[in-house]
Design a protein around this motif. Structure first.
Motif, mmCIF file in Angstrom:
data_model
loop_
_atom_site.group_PDB
_atom_site.id
_atom_site.type_symbol
_atom_site.label_atom_id
_atom_site.label_comp_id
_atom_site.label_asym_id
_atom_site.label_seq_id
_atom_site.Cartn_x
_atom_site.Cartn_y
_atom_site.Cartn_z
ATOM 1 N N CYS A 18 0.633 -1.263 -0.270
ATOM 2 C CA CYS A 18 0.220 0.267 0.084
ATOM 3 C C CYS A 18 0.756 1.485 -0.210
ATOM 4 O O CYS A 18 0.336 2.172 -0.594
ATOM 5 N N THR A 64 2.389 2.031 -3.435
ATOM 6 C CA THR A 64 0.830 2.258 -4.319
ATOM 7 C C THR A 64 0.366 3.785 -4.092
ATOM 8 O O THR A 64 0.342 4.488 -4.751
ATOM 9 N N LEU A 65 0.705 4.419 -3.036
ATOM 10 C CA LEU A 65 -0.145 4.955 -2.533
ATOM 11 C C LEU A 65 1.802 6.569 -2.577
ATOM 12 O O LEU A 65 1.006 7.208 -3.893
ATOM 13 N N ILE A 105 -7.684 1.176 -4.391
ATOM 14 C CA ILE A 105 -6.496 -0.006 -3.060
ATOM 15 C C ILE A 105 -6.414 -0.240 -2.361
ATOM 16 O O ILE A 105 -6.548 -0.238 -0.795
ATOM 17 N N VAL A 106 -5.994 1.645 -1.476
ATOM 18 C CA VAL A 106 -4.756 1.887 -0.876
ATOM 19 C C VAL A 106 -6.483 2.012 0.583
ATOM 20 O O VAL A 106 -6.073 1.603 1.705
ATOM 21 N N TRP A 141 -7.326 -2.048 1.439
ATOM 22 C CA TRP A 141 -6.866 -2.603 2.394
ATOM 23 C C TRP A 141 -6.705 -1.667 3.631
ATOM 24 O O TRP A 141 -6.666 -2.133 4.830
ATOM 25 N N GLY A 142 -6.802 -0.420 4.288
ATOM 26 C CA GLY A 142 -6.627 0.432 5.050
ATOM 27 C C GLY A 142 -7.831 0.017 5.487
ATOM 28 O O GLY A 142 -7.930 0.079 7.141
ATOM 29 N N TRP A 149 -7.706 -3.540 7.226
ATOM 30 C CA TRP A 149 -6.740 -3.891 7.896
ATOM 31 C C TRP A 149 -6.909 -3.680 9.145
ATOM 32 O O TRP A 149 -6.975 -3.901 10.291
#
Length: 183
Positions: free
Chosen positions: A43, A46-47, A73-74, A77-78, A81
């Motif tokens: 991530c 990606t960021l 995506i980020v 995923w965050g 998570w």
């Protein structure tokens, strides 16, 4: 036990309700999950790519598409998570509840039939690239008689100690590869 909670860290009401329905007894401790560093690194990369496209990227459809997809995506995923990290394995006197996001698995000690440790090693060509370790707990439901397998891996704080605790409480020995750190 390493990674267990403080007394003030009580389970969510839905976890307590599930434990009450299964008659799992009194809450004793919470075993936390560890953050996944591989996903965090992916991530972060990606960021960085998204920020680079925002600052220097082409101002066309493809550049904007990379920014939008990367941010989605980020963010996804965050969210996943944080949902996983809020949960954990909640130990009760008569069993446990594993909560991760919306998924909950509740098991009484008497339902456990076997505990087996397994390791899978990965390679790129002939070079070792890593390994994954998992314990599989075979469960037979007291109510329906159906069998299921619950897996837990090194996302928990001390997986070897957790497997030993489950083994002692259920009276079922750990078979297979019992130590995830064996060579």
């Amino acid at each position: 036990m390493a990674g267990t909670s403080k007394p003030a860290d009580t389970p969510a009401p839905r976890v307590l309700a599930r434990a009450a329905r299964k008659n799992l007894g009194e809450f004793e401790a919470r075993v936390r999950r560890r953050p996944g560093l591989g996903g965090a690194a992916a991530c972060l990369v990606t960021l960085i790519v998204v920020m680079n496209f925002l600052a220097n990227g082409p101002a066309n459809v493809w550049g904007r598409g990379v920014v939008v997809v990367g941010l989605l995506i980020v963010i996804t995923w965050g969210y996943i998570w944080f949902q996983r990290m809020r949960g954990g394995l909640y130990l009760f006197s008569e069993g446990f509840v594993d909560a991760a996001g919306r998924r909950m698995v509740s098991v009484a000690w008497s339902e456990i039939g076997s505990i087996e440790g397994q390791r899978t090693q990965f390679a790129l060509g002939s070079l070792p690239a890593g390994s994954a370790f998992v314990y599989e707990v075979a469960i037979t439901s007291r109510v329906t008689g159906r069998e299921a397998v619950w897996r837990f891996n090194t996302t928990y704080s001390d997986v070897r100690e957790l497997a030993g605790l489950i083994s002692r409480r259920s009276g079922v020995p750990v078979t297979g590869l019992a130590d995830p750190y064996q060579l």
